[in-house]
Every structure is written in C-alpha cells, then in structure tokens.
Design a protein around this motif. Sequence first.
Motif, PDB file in Angstrom:
ATOM      1  N   LEU A 148     136.037  32.498 -44.999  1.00 58.00           N
ATOM      2  CA  LEU A 148     135.866  32.258 -46.424  1.00 58.00           C
ATOM      3  C   LEU A 148     134.808  31.185 -46.679  1.00 58.00           C
ATOM      4  CD1 LEU A 148     139.558  32.134 -47.681  1.00 58.00           C
ATOM      5  CD2 LEU A 148     137.926  33.999 -48.014  1.00 58.00           C
ATOM      6  N   LEU A 149     134.757  30.174 -45.823  1.00 59.13           N
ATOM      7  CA  LEU A 149     133.997  28.955 -46.105  1.00 59.13           C
ATOM      8  C   LEU A 149     132.509  29.117 -45.852  1.00 59.13           C
ATOM      9  CD1 LEU A 149     136.342  26.287 -44.493  1.00 59.13           C
ATOM     10  CD2 LEU A 149     136.229  26.988 -46.890  1.00 59.13           C
ATOM     11  N   VAL A 150     131.729  28.387 -46.649  1.00 54.70           N
ATOM     12  CA  VAL A 150     130.291  28.315 -46.372  1.00 54.70           C
ATOM     13  C   VAL A 150     130.104  27.628 -45.019  1.00 54.70           C
ATOM     14  CG1 VAL A 150     129.586  28.314 -48.796  1.00 54.70           C
ATOM     15  CG2 VAL A 150     130.077  26.139 -47.646  1.00 54.70           C
ATOM     16  N   PRO A 151     129.046  27.967 -44.281  1.00 56.99           N
ATOM     17  CA  PRO A 151     128.839  27.358 -42.954  1.00 56.99           C
ATOM     18  C   PRO A 151     128.746  25.837 -42.999  1.00 56.99           C
ATOM     19  CG  PRO A 151     127.425  29.285 -43.230  1.00 56.99           C
ATOM     20  CD  PRO A 151     128.052  29.021 -44.567  1.00 56.99           C
ATOM     21  N   GLU A 152     128.241  25.291 -44.084  1.00 55.86           N
ATOM     22  CA  GLU A 152     128.100  23.840 -44.181  1.00 55.86           C
ATOM     23  C   GLU A 152     129.438  23.122 -44.043  1.00 55.86           C
ATOM     24  OE1 GLU A 152     124.585  25.728 -46.010  1.00 55.86           O
ATOM     25  OE2 GLU A 152     126.747  26.047 -46.185  1.00 55.86           O
ATOM     26  N   ILE A 153     130.520  23.791 -44.448  1.00 57.21           N
ATOM     27  CA  ILE A 153     131.855  23.217 -44.269  1.00 57.21           C
ATOM     28  C   ILE A 153     132.478  23.690 -42.963  1.00 57.21           C
ATOM     29  CG2 ILE A 153     134.192  23.072 -45.210  1.00 57.21           C
ATOM     30  CD1 ILE A 153     133.028  23.380 -47.987  1.00 57.21           C
ATOM     31  N   GLU A 154     132.427  24.994 -42.718  1.00 55.05           N
ATOM     32  CA  GLU A 154     133.092  25.557 -41.534  1.00 55.05           C
ATOM     33  C   GLU A 154     132.599  24.912 -40.243  1.00 55.05           C
ATOM     34  OE1 GLU A 154     134.133  29.908 -39.580  1.00 55.05           O
ATOM     35  OE2 GLU A 154     132.338  29.677 -40.801  1.00 55.05           O
ATOM     36  N   ASN A 155     131.310  24.664 -40.154  1.00 51.53           N
ATOM     37  CA  ASN A 155     130.738  24.153 -38.909  1.00 51.53           C
ATOM     38  C   ASN A 155     130.906  22.648 -38.731  1.00 51.53           C
ATOM     39  OD1 ASN A 155     129.910  26.770 -38.397  1.00 51.53           O
ATOM     40  ND2 ASN A 155     127.832  26.437 -39.180  1.00 51.53           N
ATOM     41  N   ARG A 156     131.537  21.987 -39.711  1.00 54.74           N
ATOM     42  CA  ARG A 156     131.698  20.535 -39.617  1.00 54.74           C
ATOM     43  C   ARG A 156     133.167  20.106 -39.631  1.00 54.74           C
ATOM     44  NH1 ARG A 156     126.767  20.880 -42.721  1.00 54.74           N
ATOM     45  NH2 ARG A 156     125.074  19.906 -41.535  1.00 54.74           N
ATOM     46  N   ARG A 157     134.039  20.984 -39.173  1.00 57.63           N
ATOM     47  CA  ARG A 157     135.466  20.659 -39.146  1.00 57.63           C
ATOM     48  C   ARG A 157     135.738  19.429 -38.285  1.00 57.63           C
ATOM     49  NH1 ARG A 157     135.014  25.628 -37.621  1.00 57.63           N
ATOM     50  NH2 ARG A 157     135.946  25.169 -35.581  1.00 57.63           N
ATOM     51  N   ASP A 158     135.127  19.377 -37.103  1.00 56.24           N
ATOM     52  CA  ASP A 158     135.366  18.240 -36.206  1.00 56.24           C
ATOM     53  C   ASP A 158     134.845  16.945 -36.828  1.00 56.24           C
ATOM     54  OD1 ASP A 158     136.492  19.981 -34.437  1.00 56.24           O
ATOM     55  OD2 ASP A 158     134.723  20.135 -33.145  1.00 56.24           O
ATOM     56  N   LYS A 159     133.705  17.024 -37.485  1.00 58.83           N
ATOM     57  CA  LYS A 159     133.132  15.850 -38.145  1.00 58.83           C
ATOM     58  C   LYS A 159     134.069  15.350 -39.245  1.00 58.83           C
ATOM     59  CE  LYS A 159     129.907  13.126 -39.984  1.00 58.83           C
ATOM     60  NZ  LYS A 159     129.405  11.908 -39.324  1.00 58.83           N
ATOM     61  N   LEU A 160     134.627  16.260 -40.001  1.00 58.62           N
ATOM     62  CA  LEU A 160     135.519  15.890 -41.096  1.00 58.62           C
ATOM     63  C   LEU A 160     136.815  15.278 -40.562  1.00 58.62           C
ATOM     64  CD1 LEU A 160     134.943  19.054 -43.299  1.00 58.62           C
ATOM     65  CD2 LEU A 160     134.146  16.740 -43.812  1.00 58.62           C
ATOM     66  N   ALA A 161     137.333  15.840 -39.475  1.00 60.86           N
ATOM     67  CA  ALA A 161     138.549  15.280 -38.878  1.00 60.86           C
ATOM     68  C   ALA A 161     138.296  13.876 -38.351  1.00 60.86           C
ATOM     69  CB  ALA A 161     139.038  16.194 -37.767  1.00 60.86           C
ATOM     70  N   ALA A 162     137.130  13.675 -37.767  1.00 63.57           N
ATOM     71  CA  ALA A 162     136.794  12.348 -37.240  1.00 63.57           C
ATOM     72  C   ALA A 162     136.701  11.317 -38.360  1.00 63.57           C
ATOM     73  CB  ALA A 162     135.483  12.415 -36.468  1.00 63.57           C
ATOM     74  N   LEU A 163     136.211  11.726 -39.516  1.00 61.27           N
ATOM     75  CA  LEU A 163     136.127  10.819 -40.660  1.00 61.27           C
ATOM     76  C   LEU A 163     137.503  10.316 -41.072  1.00 61.27           C
ATOM     77  CD1 LEU A 163     133.546  12.258 -43.220  1.00 61.27           C
ATOM     78  CD2 LEU A 163     133.474  10.036 -42.102  1.00 61.27           C
ATOM     79  N   ALA A 164     138.468  11.231 -41.066  1.00 57.75           N
ATOM     80  CA  ALA A 164     139.812  10.878 -41.541  1.00 57.75           C
ATOM     81  C   ALA A 164     140.683  10.265 -40.461  1.00 57.75           C
ATOM     82  CB  ALA A 164     140.493  12.131 -42.101  1.00 57.75           C
ATOM     83  N   ASN A 165     140.205  10.255 -39.237  1.00 53.10           N
ATOM     84  CA  ASN A 165     141.042   9.873 -38.105  1.00 53.10           C
ATOM     85  C   ASN A 165     141.623   8.463 -38.234  1.00 53.10           C
ATOM     86  OD1 ASN A 165     142.135  10.455 -35.442  1.00 53.10           O
ATOM     87  ND2 ASN A 165     140.661   8.943 -34.685  1.00 53.10           N
ATOM     88  N   ARG A 166     140.872   7.546 -38.810  1.00 53.79           N
ATOM     89  CA  ARG A 166     141.320   6.162 -38.907  1.00 53.79           C
ATOM     90  C   ARG A 166     142.410   5.938 -39.950  1.00 53.79           C
ATOM     91  NH1 ARG A 166     137.680   2.304 -36.661  1.00 53.79           N
ATOM     92  NH2 ARG A 166     138.698   0.744 -37.985  1.00 53.79           N
ATOM     93  N   LEU A 167     142.530   6.858 -40.903  1.00 50.87           N
ATOM     94  CA  LEU A 167     143.344   6.568 -42.078  1.00 50.87           C
ATOM     95  C   LEU A 167     144.633   7.376 -42.189  1.00 50.87           C
ATOM     96  CD1 LEU A 167     140.553   6.214 -44.773  1.00 50.87           C
ATOM     97  CD2 LEU A 167     141.663   4.420 -43.445  1.00 50.87           C
ATOM     98  N   VAL A 168     144.913   8.239 -41.219  1.00 48.18           N
ATOM     99  CA  VAL A 168     146.152   9.012 -41.256  1.00 48.18           C
ATOM    100  C   VAL A 168     147.021   8.548 -40.088  1.00 48.18           C
ATOM    101  CG1 VAL A 168     147.195  11.306 -41.213  1.00 48.18           C
ATOM    102  CG2 VAL A 168     144.970  10.973 -42.301  1.00 48.18           C
ATOM    103  N   ASP A 169     148.139   7.912 -40.402  1.00 46.50           N
ATOM    104  CA  ASP A 169     149.008   7.337 -39.388  1.00 46.50           C
ATOM    105  C   ASP A 169     149.947   8.387 -38.798  1.00 46.50           C
ATOM    106  OD1 ASP A 169     147.913   4.805 -39.764  1.00 46.50           O
ATOM    107  OD2 ASP A 169     149.355   4.309 -41.368  1.00 46.50           O
ATOM    108  N   GLN A 170     150.603   8.026 -37.703  1.00 47.38           N
ATOM    109  CA  GLN A 170     151.531   8.909 -37.022  1.00 47.38           C
ATOM    110  C   GLN A 170     152.619   9.399 -37.977  1.00 47.38           C
ATOM    111  OE1 GLN A 170     151.329   9.917 -33.850  1.00 47.38           O
ATOM    112  NE2 GLN A 170     153.169  11.172 -34.025  1.00 47.38           N
ATOM    113  N   GLY A 171     152.812  10.707 -37.992  1.00 44.29           N
ATOM    114  CA  GLY A 171     153.841  11.303 -38.824  1.00 44.29           C
ATOM    115  C   GLY A 171     153.476  11.442 -40.286  1.00 44.29           C
TER     116      GLY A 171
END
Length: 422
Positions: A148-171
């Motif tokens: 469904l997604l445009v490539p600009e989003i689909e191809n950057r899933r890992d980048k987006l997860a890395a951005l949020a990695n610091r701010l989502v705590d366990q559980g």
Amino acid sequence: MAETLTITSLGHEGDGIAETASGQKVFVPFTLPGEVVTAEIEGERGHLVSIVRPSPDRIDPACKHFTVCGGCALQHWAPERYQAWKRELVVHAFAQRGIETEVDPVVPVAPHTRRRAVFTLARDDKALVLGFNKRDSHDVLAIEECPLLVPEIENRRDKLAALANRLVDQGKRARMTVVSTDTGLDVSLEGARKPGRADYEALGRAATDGSICRLTVDGAEIVMSRVPELRNDPIVLYPSPGGFLQATAPSEKSMADLVDAAVGKSGPVLDLFSGIGTFTLKLARRFPVLAVEGEARLLQALDRSMRFSKNIKAVTMRRRDLFLNPMAPPELKPFQAVVFDPPRAGAKAQAEMLAKSAVPRIVGVSCNAATLARDARILIDGGYRLTRVTPVDQFLWSGHIEVVATFELARKGSTTRRVKLS
C-alpha cells in the motif's frame, strides 16, 4: 470440527457470508462469493481451514503478510470484481435510505500510493517492533513489506524504528504517523515517554540525513530541516503534525476535481470541515471561499497554505464545531455552493440546516457511504436533487470507500422515488 460451507456473498467489511447446515449465518474472512470452503465455526465467525472449490476470481495476494496483518481484507480478489463490489457497497448504502440513483464506476487507486501511514510501536524483550496490529489482535506485526505504502515510507521502516527506539520503554506502546511530503517524511510520535536533553540531541542527529523533514513528539517539534510541503502548483498544502490528510495523492486529486466540477461556475463557496484546505485552495483559484473547521491546528496549516499559494482568491477561515453549532440557513444564504467533508460520523446536524437553506449546489464527501446516504436523505427530503454519486477507492483492499455526491436545489416539496430492499 470443520464444517463445509458455500460462500454466497461478502459483508461490508469484506468477509465471506455463508449459512451452516442449521441455518446460522457465519462470516468467514478471506473467502469469495461462490467458493466452497471448510471452516472452524465459533459463534458468528468462521476460521478458514481450506478452500475446497476456489472462485475463478481468486488471485495471489500482493503482500506476504496478507491474512495476518489487520490492514487488508481483499488482496485475493481480481480487480474487476473487487471494484464492482465496492460500487455495490455505495448502491446498497443509498438504497437502505430509500434512494435509487445511478452510481459511477469506482475511481481506482494503484498500489504503492498510500502517503500516510500510522504505525504501532511496541517494545518486547528483544527489540522495538514497528508495524501494524495483527488481525483481530492487539499484537503488533513487524512488517517486512507493505504494497500500500509509497516507497519513501516502505523503504525506511528501519530508519523510522531507530528514531523511536530511545523513547519507547519496555512493555510500552506508542503511535507513529508518517506522511511522505515533497520535502521529506513528516514524522509525528505520540504516546512515548517525554524526551530529555540527550534524547533531543540524538533524535536531532538521526533526523538530519535528508529523508526526514520534520520530527515531532507529542506535539513538540524536535527537529525541522525543511518545512513539510505537498505541492500542486500553484497550490501548496502544509500538513499539521499527525493531523488529518487524504491518504493518497491520486485519490485526493480525483476528489478535488470532482468537487471543483460539481461546484459549477458561481461563487462564493463555503467549505465545511475544511481540514488543511484540500478543497478550499483548489476552489479558491476561481471563487472566494469561507473555510470552517473545528480543529485549530488544521486551520493554522490552512493559514500557512493560503499565504504561500499563488493565484487564489480571498480565503476566510473560521473555527467552529459544526457538530454542536452547524451553520444555519441565514448564514448559508450568501453562498452559491457548499462543500462538506466530515469525519466518518457524517454531518447530520449540518445536513439538517442545509436542507432548510436555498444554496443552489451542495457537494458531500465522505469516507462512510452509510452516513453520507443518511445525510443525502435529509437533503433530498428538504428539496434537493441528487445528481451524481462517485466512489473513489482511496482505501485499497479494504471494506472502506470514499464517496463524492452532488446535489442541486429543486423546487421545495419535490419527491424522490424510494426503493424497497428485498
């Protein structure tokens, strides 16, 4: 124990409908009309076990996650039959309100055009997971692809997860809204923990590789390397962080063109539930427009769009809760056309006011055919004639459909033929 069933039709969410040997109606996902299947039955739900006799219209799904991801219901159906079913959803919704009308063929949308995605973020014992909810579950599926997604989003899933990695705590869980704009990805994170100074610095560094133009966390701007822009010369739209936006650019253009044509040649125009100005600014190329919206941040985005768009007429903005305080007939009197594009709940209170007015043309846009049909019934009973209904398949492979309906003022007391559902 599995029971053999014959699928007779599809429900409005895309699940196959069958009757058991005892006459009970059951809904079986991922089946098609005419198929013979075996299914485990629990209440009104059937879990597909096997397909005994497949439909000739069954095709291979486009995504490896189909049937597990909760986002799509109908990737397995040939496009022609799928689009005909979507059109019938609209026909049936209007018929349920006693409205018999011609419905245009569905305006299709291609894969890889969804420019707005809302991801769920969850941290388990191993790592942060970015994805969508599994079907009928609160568990998060870590997606590896999404057609469904445009490539600009689909191809950057890992980048987006890395951005949020610091701010989502366990559980914990959070939500990330990503919009692909002409200047980069506009990323809005909600529900994560409050960032500290070190987080701001790390997130700022991570967001400066050129792919992300703006990053906000719970409404606070972390970094903006470029202003997010949606360009359609001479109009420029400026989305608000995490705010409402039409899901695909092609469907937005189709709807805007339909609205523009339906308004006709006379102004001024009133745009109700205007959002960031999707229809406002296109109409303002020809007429003065009053845009009315209840959310302040959407009006702020529209204000910026108005100031940076070229060759448009005067646009006036007004903040107003149209559910609690709809525009009344005396306020509607100056306008030659009214456009309304409400949320899924529809615009019942506003439709009742419009039905009492003498506005020559009304255009309704909705992502919910049932509530639009309800509002259409109100307008017709008030003396309006429904002249055109066009479905736009903005929500590919789902049970949802966008609809544009056009009304013209007829003589008061005019009637519309009601149809009886069999």
